[in-house]
Write a protein that holds these residues in place. Structure first.
Motif, PDB file in Angstrom:
ATOM      1  N   SER A 167      -2.905  -5.806   8.385  1.00 37.98           N
ATOM      2  CA  SER A 167      -3.471  -4.828   7.455  1.00 37.98           C
ATOM      3  C   SER A 167      -2.499  -4.541   6.326  1.00 37.98           C
ATOM      4  O   SER A 167      -1.289  -4.517   6.535  1.00 37.98           O
ATOM      5  N   PRO A 168      -3.041  -4.324   5.098  1.00 32.27           N
ATOM      6  CA  PRO A 168      -2.173  -4.092   3.941  1.00 32.27           C
ATOM      7  C   PRO A 168      -1.214  -2.922   4.124  1.00 32.27           C
ATOM      8  O   PRO A 168      -0.078  -2.977   3.683  1.00 32.27           O
ATOM      9  N   VAL A 169      -1.671  -1.858   4.801  1.00 29.95           N
ATOM     10  CA  VAL A 169      -0.803  -0.690   4.920  1.00 29.95           C
ATOM     11  C   VAL A 169       0.437  -1.010   5.757  1.00 29.95           C
ATOM     12  O   VAL A 169       1.529  -0.500   5.480  1.00 29.95           O
ATOM     13  N   ALA A 170       0.308  -1.891   6.747  1.00 33.62           N
ATOM     14  CA  ALA A 170       1.466  -2.277   7.555  1.00 33.62           C
ATOM     15  C   ALA A 170       2.485  -3.033   6.704  1.00 33.62           C
ATOM     16  O   ALA A 170       3.698  -2.836   6.838  1.00 33.62           O
ATOM     17  N   ALA A 171       1.987  -3.908   5.813  1.00 30.63           N
ATOM     18  CA  ALA A 171       2.896  -4.640   4.929  1.00 30.63           C
ATOM     19  C   ALA A 171       3.647  -3.665   4.027  1.00 30.63           C
ATOM     20  O   ALA A 171       4.849  -3.810   3.793  1.00 30.63           O
ATOM     21  N   TYR A 172       2.925  -2.646   3.541  1.00 28.86           N
ATOM     22  CA  TYR A 172       3.557  -1.644   2.683  1.00 28.86           C
ATOM     23  C   TYR A 172       4.655  -0.906   3.449  1.00 28.86           C
ATOM     24  O   TYR A 172       5.786  -0.750   2.972  1.00 28.86           O
ATOM     25  N   ALA A 173       4.324  -0.487   4.668  1.00 32.19           N
ATOM     26  CA  ALA A 173       5.294   0.255   5.479  1.00 32.19           C
ATOM     27  C   ALA A 173       6.486  -0.622   5.849  1.00 32.19           C
ATOM     28  O   ALA A 173       7.635  -0.166   5.834  1.00 32.19           O
ATOM     29  N   VAL A 219       3.764   8.172  -0.138  1.00 30.40           N
ATOM     30  CA  VAL A 219       2.921   8.875   0.830  1.00 30.40           C
ATOM     31  C   VAL A 219       1.450   8.756   0.434  1.00 30.40           C
ATOM     32  O   VAL A 219       0.585   8.440   1.264  1.00 30.40           O
ATOM     33  N   VAL A 220       1.179   8.977  -0.851  1.00 33.69           N
ATOM     34  CA  VAL A 220      -0.198   8.871  -1.343  1.00 33.69           C
ATOM     35  C   VAL A 220      -0.739   7.460  -1.120  1.00 33.69           C
ATOM     36  O   VAL A 220      -1.851   7.263  -0.605  1.00 33.69           O
ATOM     37  N   ILE A 221       0.061   6.452  -1.487  1.00 26.80           N
ATOM     38  CA  ILE A 221      -0.426   5.072  -1.378  1.00 26.80           C
ATOM     39  C   ILE A 221      -0.619   4.683   0.078  1.00 26.80           C
ATOM     40  O   ILE A 221      -1.627   4.043   0.435  1.00 26.80           O
ATOM     41  N   ILE A 222       0.299   5.072   0.946  1.00 26.74           N
ATOM     42  CA  ILE A 222       0.132   4.739   2.367  1.00 26.74           C
ATOM     43  C   ILE A 222      -1.141   5.389   2.909  1.00 26.74           C
ATOM     44  O   ILE A 222      -1.921   4.745   3.633  1.00 26.74           O
ATOM     45  N   ALA A 223      -1.369   6.632   2.520  1.00 24.42           N
ATOM     46  CA  ALA A 223      -2.590   7.313   2.974  1.00 24.42           C
ATOM     47  C   ALA A 223      -3.837   6.595   2.467  1.00 24.42           C
ATOM     48  O   ALA A 223      -4.782   6.315   3.229  1.00 24.42           O
ATOM     49  N   ALA A 241      -6.571   4.526   4.751  1.00 26.31           N
ATOM     50  CA  ALA A 241      -7.953   4.985   4.828  1.00 26.31           C
ATOM     51  C   ALA A 241      -8.945   4.013   4.204  1.00 26.31           C
ATOM     52  O   ALA A 241     -10.048   3.824   4.719  1.00 26.31           O
ATOM     53  N   PHE A 242      -8.569   3.371   3.111  1.00 23.79           N
ATOM     54  CA  PHE A 242      -9.583   2.664   2.310  1.00 23.79           C
ATOM     55  C   PHE A 242      -9.375   1.173   2.072  1.00 23.79           C
ATOM     56  O   PHE A 242     -10.282   0.516   1.592  1.00 23.79           O
ATOM     57  N   VAL A 243      -8.176   0.645   2.328  1.00 22.65           N
ATOM     58  CA  VAL A 243      -7.929  -0.732   1.891  1.00 22.65           C
ATOM     59  C   VAL A 243      -8.039  -1.723   3.042  1.00 22.65           C
ATOM     60  O   VAL A 243      -7.405  -1.564   4.083  1.00 22.65           O
ATOM     61  N   THR A 244      -8.863  -2.726   2.842  1.00 19.87           N
ATOM     62  CA  THR A 244      -8.985  -3.800   3.827  1.00 19.87           C
ATOM     63  C   THR A 244      -8.882  -5.139   3.084  1.00 19.87           C
ATOM     64  O   THR A 244      -8.633  -5.166   1.886  1.00 19.87           O
ATOM     65  N   TYR A 245      -9.038  -6.258   3.808  1.00 18.33           N
ATOM     66  CA  TYR A 245      -8.902  -7.552   3.154  1.00 18.33           C
ATOM     67  C   TYR A 245     -10.189  -7.982   2.462  1.00 18.33           C
ATOM     68  O   TYR A 245     -11.287  -7.737   2.965  1.00 18.33           O
ATOM     69  N   TRP A 292      -0.135   1.149  -8.385  1.00 19.00           N
ATOM     70  CA  TRP A 292      -1.108   2.166  -8.715  1.00 19.00           C
ATOM     71  C   TRP A 292      -2.429   1.531  -9.139  1.00 19.00           C
ATOM     72  O   TRP A 292      -3.509   1.943  -8.716  1.00 19.00           O
ATOM     73  N   ALA A 293      -2.312   0.479  -9.949  1.00 20.27           N
ATOM     74  CA  ALA A 293      -3.506  -0.180 -10.471  1.00 20.27           C
ATOM     75  C   ALA A 293      -4.325  -0.823  -9.357  1.00 20.27           C
ATOM     76  O   ALA A 293      -5.553  -0.874  -9.433  1.00 20.27           O
ATOM     77  N   ILE A 294      -3.651  -1.321  -8.321  1.00 19.57           N
ATOM     78  CA  ILE A 294      -4.388  -1.941  -7.207  1.00 19.57           C
ATOM     79  C   ILE A 294      -5.379  -0.935  -6.631  1.00 19.57           C
ATOM     80  O   ILE A 294      -6.544  -1.263  -6.378  1.00 19.57           O
ATOM     81  N   VAL A 295      -4.927   0.306  -6.474  1.00 14.98           N
ATOM     82  CA  VAL A 295      -5.800   1.334  -5.896  1.00 14.98           C
ATOM     83  C   VAL A 295      -6.896   1.761  -6.877  1.00 14.98           C
ATOM     84  O   VAL A 295      -8.081   1.768  -6.532  1.00 14.98           O
TER      85      VAL A 295
END
Lengths: 455, 455, 455
Positions: free
Chosen positions: A273-279, B20-24, B28-32, B98-101
């Motif tokens: 998952s993307p969030v794991a890569a970020y972390a 923190v914002v990006i991880i959240a 919650a919202f980002v998948t492949y 930021w732009a990715i989100v």
């Protein structure tokens, strides 16, 4: 001028021996890969499906990283720019040549011949990251087919830690207080940042070069980019917060920013998952930063390990985080997340020959080979074993390399000549006038500066 | 040392909040993206047809442009090389994240999830060229499907003009007479030319990255190369002819040569003919050159706009020419020139649902979607509206950004500390001796020079 | 300041004339290649099979080589960095524009129109390596279809030798003793090594850009990499062994390392075996090294040829070795080694129209065109003739170019102004202080150095 540092006899003899050996080995054992052999092209062959088009773009990107990225990055010492750049060039060329033969013997050897294609060059480049790598090559052989990422991206990093062991043997007590020439200059720092940027830009190619093609490679690119991004902004933040005057330190920008590319390594093509890569990027960067800050000085003082380039921090610590992340990803991998392609990514988890589930899966993935029917936990245990064996091989190999480099016939510079290009290169005239500027007294600078601003 | 420029608290806090914002948001919202998701690979999937192989080469080229090309180009000030290169690195990394989100939310959002693939990174990089871009993102959404080039190449340039508005707010009267440190050095100029060359070489990838695949992308590459070529030789000619002593000015070589890449932008994938691309390069270069020569000084004196990097000239003026060329190309587009694929390139010109001509066209181009049946003139009017809305959005966004940057908690340097790396970086020792050389009196130089030639 | 070197009139007039001519030619004769023409796209067209995807990656790599690689490499003089880099930029842009038209006229001309695609740009880049090339273009036309490598990689190198003839005409006796400014600096040497590394990394793309797709291109990449590798380590060995103090000479690292890329050129896509590529690299490097050491000084003193960049060594001598290797490879080519695809690689060796063997071969290779039924020996003789005609064309062209460059309206600098950026550029302030450092007396340096170390 220390006579013992002359390259006049040693280097040519070494090159000559290597060339004779390589020519003999090439003549006897090396032929073309089927994709590079005119004989195997028939009317069924679509030229555009040649493997060269799948491998060459990644090969070229990794070439840029090794020769230009590392070359510039290693030119960060003020009086050691020629050496950093040029010896990186020489060493990389040497070790790729050697790796083609060794790697070819272990991996691309059938019918008594080593079969040469661009894919071999790509593997050789990975080997090139670690100078001798016989042990690793073997360990890699056994496990590479069982876990993705492993052996491709995670372990090379961890294995790089062996270079740390080399520095253990090469320890020079007098260098511990710092060396007058162990400094950077304005232009060498800029050159080094350029190197960092080249590495940063092409790291996704490096981490994805040897994954399975398709969605696996796609994820590897995404994870590496995400990990590097979060790692970079974290590095800037840590650099500012731990600097007394709230300024940025160029060494952090040059090195710590890249940590995220390493930490995502071992799980780079899995569905983490993307969030794991970020972390992982944030964690790797943090570990690497504190490693530089506390571990490097500690090792230099107490463990006699001098690590000018921060190999332990950028590769050792982060490689460990990467491996642990890889193990977690292996344990958590389920058919629900991956679909049937899980048995392709983790090939040892595929059902064994004769299992009716294998036939069922082969309908979904035609080329699927029978595996060993391992569970996720079993696979993870093998991965743990692989990590320990890599660390062990790195230690033994590193110690051996260190002792070889200490042998009297190697052109080892005296303490005071360290970090000085003049030892190995004919220098341009301005090198001395550059040197002149270095030890200007602070009062003088202040005075000059105030004089200048009056003008 | 001005306390208020310390990055010690501000930068880390900003990074922490962002992370923190990006991880959240990621959690919650980002998948492949389906192309990066193992679950969607079946026996029908050909790994080599994964979208990563269509997008990644262009992504990598644009990465080189943003991180290395702009990084080097912006390191043109003698005492601001670290800042130019490193803050470009930081800002680009920030804004891509930021732009990715944001971009993902507006464009790759379905089933309540943002679907992440290399294509998102590519879009994010384009957004990265303009630091905040919420307005643009929305404007872009509406029109992007209706005209080619538009939103992809032409508008980003025009939108860059917003940066001009930022400079309006950040105006510092005392800098108008010129700043002692607003100078280049021999090595910073060379570094900057390297940046120009990287931009020049990969600009065709930039202009063609988001066009329709196939002949459209082919034309985009051709037009960009032709436009850059004619622009380059024109820049050299103008630089020599307007220099009193018939010499070349490095700032022209570094900036004006690139104007052609911008001017072909809005019509880059249309059938404008090679000669039109050549002419656009010449025109763009000329406008940009005179912009630097007359518009920049005029704006600095009368309109309180300080534009050190020539954004208005390289992007504003040329972006306008580009847009006008795009409008002409839209009006002149006929089925005779484009064949049936015209309705694919200008999708709003395709016949609407139910029109018998749509069925006929769908036989020739299977995937053609129904459009709005616009004529060329109608389409051109929408394009004109898009230009004005872009300029408006750029102005509002630029003014807002400027005011934010002026807020007291931002680390804004005092006038005299402008253009000085020392403010934000721990500097190597030789930085002061470099500075020393700067304000040498002319008589001294003459004397030294004559002394030296005697030796 | 020598009035005659001002670019104020000459350059703009030259550019203006060129632009008017090119715009006229483009308007009258240049249209799009079918792959870049929207009109020819139907529902049968697969966008991803557009030729742009086969050609553009190689085009981009060669662009990096020409603009960045050569640009940096040529910036090796201490006071000539701007000129090296910027005039390379200008000249390359000029000659590519011109080559598109000339090359297009001879090769991509049908239906009274030149058809423009990325492939033309790629050919134009190859032409760009040699500034005027009308003769070569014609010679090339006749033979290019008959032998692989030839005309693509081997001959351009040999043809580069024509530049040697230019230097014959431009001979300046006073420069023979060496010029005070014909020196490098620490930073210019580092920049130049960067150029070498860019050339090194992308040379496989250069040598393989115009070969037949598939296994031919695969082999071309392998051979170039292998040749460069062996060439590089040989260059280091020779540099150390022929240096009195056993040190490395940067000029060798910058130039001689690349010789292997040239020597494999003429046989780069044939089945020469990897060991032959390795040996060619060693041989080419050795010839190039001794050329620099003995041939260049000899030519300067006795043959009035001043060859600052070592064109004769890097291209002339090695080009000759390359051509001889190519001839051997042609003689030794058999159907046993190549399989039926031999008649595709050596198209003139294919059986003529009507020969029953042709029909048989066409079953194996569907698109095979009838040839002339030449034997290997016959083909080799044609190759020998091609070499002599290339050398002859290079000589005539080189002499002509030299005389044109000597004409009084060209901005030719006086002897003492040679190798000085100040002649053609507005220089930054520190250029003079850089100059100041150069002629420092040795005693002074010693004294300063000892003073400094006391601090």
């Amino acid at each position: 001028m220390n006579r013992s540092t002359s390259l006049r006899v040693r280097l040519p003899v070494f090159v000559l021996v290597l060339e004779v050996v390589i020519i003999a080995l090439y003549a006897a054992f090396v032929t073309y890969d089927d994709n590079a052999n005119a004989k195997f092209q028939t009317n069924e062959t679509n030229p555009m499906e040649n493997s060269v088009y799948r491998d060459y773009p990644y090969f070229a990107d990794v070439q840029v990283m090794i020769f230009i990225g590392f070359g510039c990055l290693l030119a960060f010492f003020r009086f050691y720019g020629f050496s950093g750049m040029v010896f990186n060039f020489l060493t990389a060329t040497f070790s790729i040549q050697w790796a083609i033969v060794i790697q070819g013997f272990f991996q691309f050897n059938y019918g008594g011949k080593i079969h040469l294609g661009v894919i071999n060059l790509l593997y050789a480049e990975f080997a090139c990251a670690v100078v001798t790598y016989l042990f690793w090559s073997r360990a890699w052989e056994d496990e590479s087919r069982s876990a993705p990422g492993h052996g491709f991206a995670g372990d090379p990093y961890l294995f790089c830690d062996r270079v740390g062991w080399v520095t253990f043997v090469l320890y020079r007590p007098s260098l511990n207080k710092g060396h007058a020439k162990e400094i950077t200059s304005y232009s060498s720092d800029i050159l080094s940042v350029m190197g960092t940027l080249f590495l940063w830009v092409f790291w996704p190619s490096f981490n994805s070069a040897l994954t399975i093609k398709g969605d696996d490679q796609h994820r590897a690119i995404l994870h590496t980019f995400i990990g590097l991004s979060s790692s970079t902004i974290t590095a800037f933040a840590l650099s500012a917060v731990f600097n007394k005057r709230g300024k940025l330190t160029m060494a952090d920008v040059q090195n710590v920013t890249l940590a995220g590319g390493v930490t995502v390594g071992a799980s780079v093509d899995m569905m983490i998952s993307p969030v794991a890569a970020y972390a992982l990027g944030v964690m790797g960067c943090t570990a690497c930063f504190f490693g530089y800050k506390y571990l490097t000085p500690f090792m230099a003082q107490h463990l006699r390990i001098q690590d000018q380039c921060g190999i332990h921090n950028l590769h050792g610590l982060t490689g460990l985080i990467s491996s642990i992340a890889g193990i977690c990803a292996i344990i958590l991998a389920t058919e629900e997340t991956y679909g049937p392609s899980m048995y392709q990514i983790f090939s040892h988890r595929a059902p064994p020959e004769g299992d009716p589930k294998l036939l069922e899966l082969q309908k979904l993935i035609p080329g699927l080979k029978p595996g060993l029917g391992r569970t996720g936990q079993e696979q993870a245990l093998y991965q743990v074993a692989a990590i320990f064996s890599t660390i062990a091989a790195a230690s033994v190999g590193g110690l051996l390399t260190g002792f070889v480099m200490k042998l009297s016939f190697m052109a080892s510079p005296s303490d005071e000549d360290c970090f000085d290009d003049e030892l190995f290169f004919d220098m341009p005239d301005d090198f001395n006038s550059v040197e002149f500027k270095m030890p200007m007294k602070h009062e003088d600078k202040e005075q000059m500066s105030s004089e200048n601003t009056k003008v």
